[in-house]
Design a protein around this motif. Structure first.
Motif, PDB file in Angstrom:
ATOM      1  N   MET A   1      37.568  75.339   3.405  1.00 60.10           N
ATOM      2  CA  MET A   1      38.961  75.114   2.890  1.00 60.10           C
ATOM      3  C   MET A   1      38.929  75.530   1.464  1.00 60.10           C
ATOM      4  N   TYR A   3      38.245  75.559  -2.624  1.00 59.23           N
ATOM      5  CA  TYR A   3      37.080  75.039  -3.329  1.00 59.23           C
ATOM      6  C   TYR A   3      37.798  74.933  -4.654  1.00 59.23           C
ATOM      7  N   LEU A   9      41.461  84.383  -2.050  1.00 58.59           N
ATOM      8  CA  LEU A   9      41.809  83.827  -0.766  1.00 58.59           C
ATOM      9  C   LEU A   9      40.489  83.408  -0.283  1.00 58.59           C
ATOM     10  N   GLN A  10      40.847  82.311   0.827  1.00 56.79           N
ATOM     11  CA  GLN A  10      39.406  81.567   1.287  1.00 56.79           C
ATOM     12  C   GLN A  10      38.733  82.748   2.214  1.00 56.79           C
ATOM     13  N   ASP A  11      37.512  82.461   2.272  1.00 51.77           N
ATOM     14  CA  ASP A  11      36.738  83.511   3.033  1.00 51.77           C
ATOM     15  C   ASP A  11      37.228  83.790   4.532  1.00 51.77           C
ATOM     16  N   ALA A  12      37.476  85.006   4.916  1.00 51.80           N
ATOM     17  CA  ALA A  12      37.767  85.061   6.391  1.00 51.80           C
ATOM     18  C   ALA A  12      37.090  84.573   7.476  1.00 51.80           C
ATOM     19  N   ARG A 188      32.569  82.121  13.132  1.00 49.76           N
ATOM     20  CA  ARG A 188      31.468  81.418  12.931  1.00 49.76           C
ATOM     21  C   ARG A 188      31.920  79.672  12.806  1.00 49.76           C
TER      22      ARG A 188
ATOM     23  N   ASN B 154      33.182  78.505   3.101  1.00 44.60           N
ATOM     24  CA  ASN B 154      33.410  79.760   2.284  1.00 44.60           C
ATOM     25  C   ASN B 154      31.864  80.354   1.961  1.00 44.60           C
ATOM     26  N   PRO B 155      31.290  80.619   3.110  1.00 43.74           N
ATOM     27  CA  PRO B 155      29.837  81.286   2.989  1.00 43.74           C
ATOM     28  C   PRO B 155      29.672  82.663   2.543  1.00 43.74           C
ATOM     29  N   GLN B 157      31.807  84.646   0.205  1.00 35.99           N
ATOM     30  CA  GLN B 157      31.956  85.065  -1.203  1.00 35.99           C
ATOM     31  C   GLN B 157      32.509  83.900  -1.956  1.00 35.99           C
ATOM     32  N   GLY B 158      32.487  82.894  -1.449  1.00 42.95           N
ATOM     33  CA  GLY B 158      33.073  81.540  -2.114  1.00 42.95           C
ATOM     34  C   GLY B 158      31.977  80.747  -2.338  1.00 42.95           C
ATOM     35  N   LEU B 159      32.325  79.424  -1.994  1.00 42.58           N
ATOM     36  CA  LEU B 159      31.432  78.470  -2.524  1.00 42.58           C
ATOM     37  C   LEU B 159      30.094  78.145  -2.067  1.00 42.58           C
TER      38      LEU B 159
END
Lengths: 227, 172
Positions: A1, A3, A9-12, A188, B154-155, B157-159
């Motif tokens: 979601m 953060y 954009l959120q990770d794909a 994942r 978001n593993p 590039q994100g959090l």
């Protein structure tokens, strides 16, 4: 979601979303180029002491700034159409799940083998457990097996809704009397959140979607327990 | 002539451009390239040599000065040269290009309204906005963040990509 302090954009979580992110980078680069060029020209225009009061025509530059935008639009359209058609490719889903939009909750139907149907209401803020996300948690999550293509059929029982999960690159309108199809394929495991994306009344902001992508074994255990 | 002069003083931007003002002598038979006649009678930086001189009705003295101008200019004193310039032109380049203090007024008004807006927002915070939601306390926010890290949101590039799971701290 999403953060805190997120910029992009959120990770794909699906291959299509990866394609969409690349396309977004490409298009945004073009937009930045055009915007910075225009901004630069505007500053030049506003900070010059030179004047030219007898301009009649400018055929060469007019030709360039007609042809060049057409070329740029083609450069944007071709990847866009490629992804559009990629979304509709044949991919042999293993199951079909139906989701119906209501005012103001989603209901899910897993009817390929047994008759599993349940409603998914948002958890009110006062009932949240510590660590839960406000306006995003639901009582019954939609559990699915990961790394496999799943067909989603989306419709509505009353007014227009839209079933959206940003990290999977999904947003499909739920239209009463119509079946829209989408394909889920998660890379994942995890929880993936989304919210209703078509105005549908007073609680439009309070009917979220939560996908729980799990290994096949967990999915089988869960579906047996839900029937 | 006179109304245009008053209007130009009001506008302070070099005067009203009157389209279709034809210079005396007409356009027929003129071979040389003309600067566009879309200016009024006063010189501007982009149109420095107007067709008509500034003063057309000359006193006795001024007419005598014009006669003297027809001779050698080395015999003109500094004051006479300045007087001749003033007859021919409305303003010097320094005068027509001078900056104004308008920016101070503009910035003053901008800051005033920003300050006023700040007061309005403060009032809203005190008298209008309801209580904050319970999930916005620091403790609950920390618990939410911990849950996001636990579910590896978001593993890539994100959090969660910035959290070091071995050392249990943010990556440097």
């Amino acid at each position: 979601m999403a953060y805190p302090s997120q910029l992009g954009l959120q990770d794909a979580t699906s291959p299509i979303m990866e394609e969409l992110m690349n396309f977004h980078d490409h298009t945004l680069m073009i937009v930045f180029l055009i915007s910075s060029l225009v901004l630069y020209i505007i500053t030049l225009m506003l900070t010059t002491k030179l004047t030219h009061t007898s301009t009649m025509d400018a055929q060469e530059v007019e030709t360039i700034w007609t042809i060049l935008p057409a070329v740029i639009l083609i450069l944007i359209a071709l990847p866009s159409l490629r992804i559009l058609y990629m979304m509709d490719e044949i991919n042999n889903p293993i199951i079909t799940v139906k989701t119906m939009g209501h005012q103001w909750y989603w209901s899910y139907e897993y009817t390929d083998y047994e008759d599993l149907c349940f409603d998914s209401y948002m958890i009110p803020t006062n009932d949240l457990k510590p660590g839960d996300l406000r306006l995003l948690e639901v009582d019954n999550r939609m559990v699915l097996p990961m790394e496999l293509p799943i067909r989603m059929l989306i419709s509505s029982e009353d007014v227009l809704h839209s079933w959206a999960v940003p990290s999977l690159g999904l947003k499909t309108d739920a239209i009463p009397g119509r079946l829209n199809q989408a394909t889920i394929s998660s890379n994942r495991p995890g929880l993936f959140y989304g919210q209703c994306s078509e105005i549908c009344g007073s609680n439009h902001s309070f009917m979220p979607i939560v996908l729980e992508m799990v290994p096949m074994k967990c999915f089988e255990t869960w579906s047996v327990s839900m029937i | 002539m006179l109304p245009r002069a008053a209007w130009s003083l009001l506008m302070r931007t070099g005067g009203l451009g009157t389209r279709g003002t034809h210079s005396p002598g007409g356009t027929a038979g003129s071979q040389r390239k003309r600067i566009s006649p879309y200016v009024d009678c006063y010189a501007q930086r982009s149109y420095p040599m107007p067709d008509e001189p500034f003063c057309t009705e000359l006193t006795e003295e001024q007419r005598a000065l014009k006669e003297k101008e027809k001779g050698s200019w080395a015999q003109l004193s500094q004051a006479e040269k300045v007087a001749l310039y003033r007859l021919q032109f409305h303003e010097t380049f320094a005068e027509m290009n001078h900056r104004s203090n308008q920016w101070k007024t503009v910035m003053g008004c901008v800051f005033f309204f920003i300050g006023f807006t700040a007061l309005v927002i403060w009032w809203q915070r005190v008298y209008v906005f309801p209580e904050k939601v319970v999930t916005l306390t620091d403790e609950r926010k920390a618990q939410q963040l911990q849950r996001l890290l636990d579910m590896k949101s978001n593993p890539i590039q994100g959090l969660a990509a910035h959290w070091d799971y071995e050392k249990k701290e943010w990556k440097k």
